[in-house]
Scaffold this motif. Structure first.
Motif: not given
Length: 317
Positions: A197-225
């Motif tokens: 779900s969108v919520t699942c993608f958001e939780k993982l994206t937010n986690f990557y941002e908090k972990q200072n892993k922006p590349q992984k965050a972007i990849e996850n959002i692209e998969h969500a899109y």
């Protein structure tokens, strides 16, 4: 005779029902103050109408009028202590009040918060929200006043029995809160692979941002899109690119796409997209373009505090 009494009462019953339906429609539209006005009058005239009392409590809660919300929910709990949802709402309002007062005063409230959530979970073995509340409560409370990771995991396991996705997300939250990022990522990914779900993608994206892993965050959002094709995800990519000063061309392209296709259902106001474009151009050291976009953000919302602060930084380039 009974039919005559019913016919005499019918206008009153219909009038009351109209008030309830009107208030419910206002709450659905987030017109909380208007709903409050309607419901206060209704409850004054119908002091034993539990639905009216509950909706008034909801209207107060949405406006952060915690004392009034607590007062309404307490009436419901006293009237029907075996209603799980009443207990959950009562505990939730008490919990929000605890967050709004001093730590010393909050300590006098916490036991009642916990008792209400525990009662809700006991009364309704499938009450997902009560179990989520207990997971968060047990993780956020210090151990000296009842916090417990093992108890949080207990309710996360109960959640998992009801819904694997909720259970995995709860465990991701627990391990993230407890600073165990590898375990947290594992469970957020399990939730995503199970639910998607969108919520699942958001939780993982937010986690990557908090972990200072922006590349992984972007990849996850692209998969969500790719899966959900939501315009709001263009903004999320642009935000990460702007915040972390990476993939600026991609971020700019996504923000322009967000602006072009923007509607109120996207959630994020359009001035934030202008703000992120200003950030991206500031990161590129393009002062002229950065000022153009930050001025556009301020023209859209004059009291945009973050935009004012960003403009001060841009002017120093």
């Amino acid at each position: 005779m009974n039919k005559l009494i019913y016919l005499l009462l019918l206008p009153v019953l219909t009038y009351g029902q109209l008030h309830i339906e009107q208030a419910q429609a206002m709450l659905a539209k987030k017109q909380y103050a208007k709903a409050e006005v309607v419901l206060v009058k209704f409850v004054e005239q119908n002091p034993k109408n539990t639905l009216g009392i509950e909706l008034l409590g909801d209207a107060y809660g949405h406006q952060k009028k915690w004392d009034k919300a607590i007062s309404n929910y307490k009436v419901l709990v006293n009237t029907n202590p075996n209603n799980a949802n009443y207990q959950y709402k009562y505990g939730g309002a008490l919990g929000m009040k605890a967050l709004s007062v001093s730590k010393i005063k909050a300590l006098t409230i916490i036991d009642d918060v916990k008792a209400a959530f525990l009662k809700a979970a006991e009364l309704d073995k499938e009450h997902v929200d009560a179990r989520w509340a207990l997971v968060e409560l047990y993780m956020q409370l210090p151990g000296i006043i009842g916090g417990s990771k093992s108890k949080a995991l207990h309710y996360a396991n109960e959640l998992q029995n009801l819904s694997k996705v909720d259970g995995y997300l709860a465990k991701g939250y627990i391990y993230e809160y407890d600073k165990e990022p590898e375990q947290a990522e594992k469970y957020y990914k399990l939730a995503l692979n199970t639910g998607g779900s969108v919520t699942c993608f958001e939780k993982l994206t937010n986690f990557y941002e908090k972990q200072n892993k922006p590349q992984k965050a972007i990849e996850n959002i692209e998969h969500a899109y790719q899966k959900h094709n939501r315009n709001a995800m263009h903004y999320q990519i642009g935000k990460v690119c702007a915040d972390y000063n990476i993939q600026l061309e991609k971020g700019e392209k996504c923000l322009h796409a967000y602006i072009k296709n923007h509607s109120v259902k996207d959630g994020v106001p359009i001035e934030w997209a202008y703000f992120r474009l200003a950030q991206i151009h500031k990161n590129k050291l393009d002062k002229t373009a950065a000022l153009k976009w930050i001025d556009k953000a301020l023209a859209t919302r004059a009291n945009f505090k973050q935009a004012k602060e960003e403009k001060a930084k841009i002017l120093k380039l």
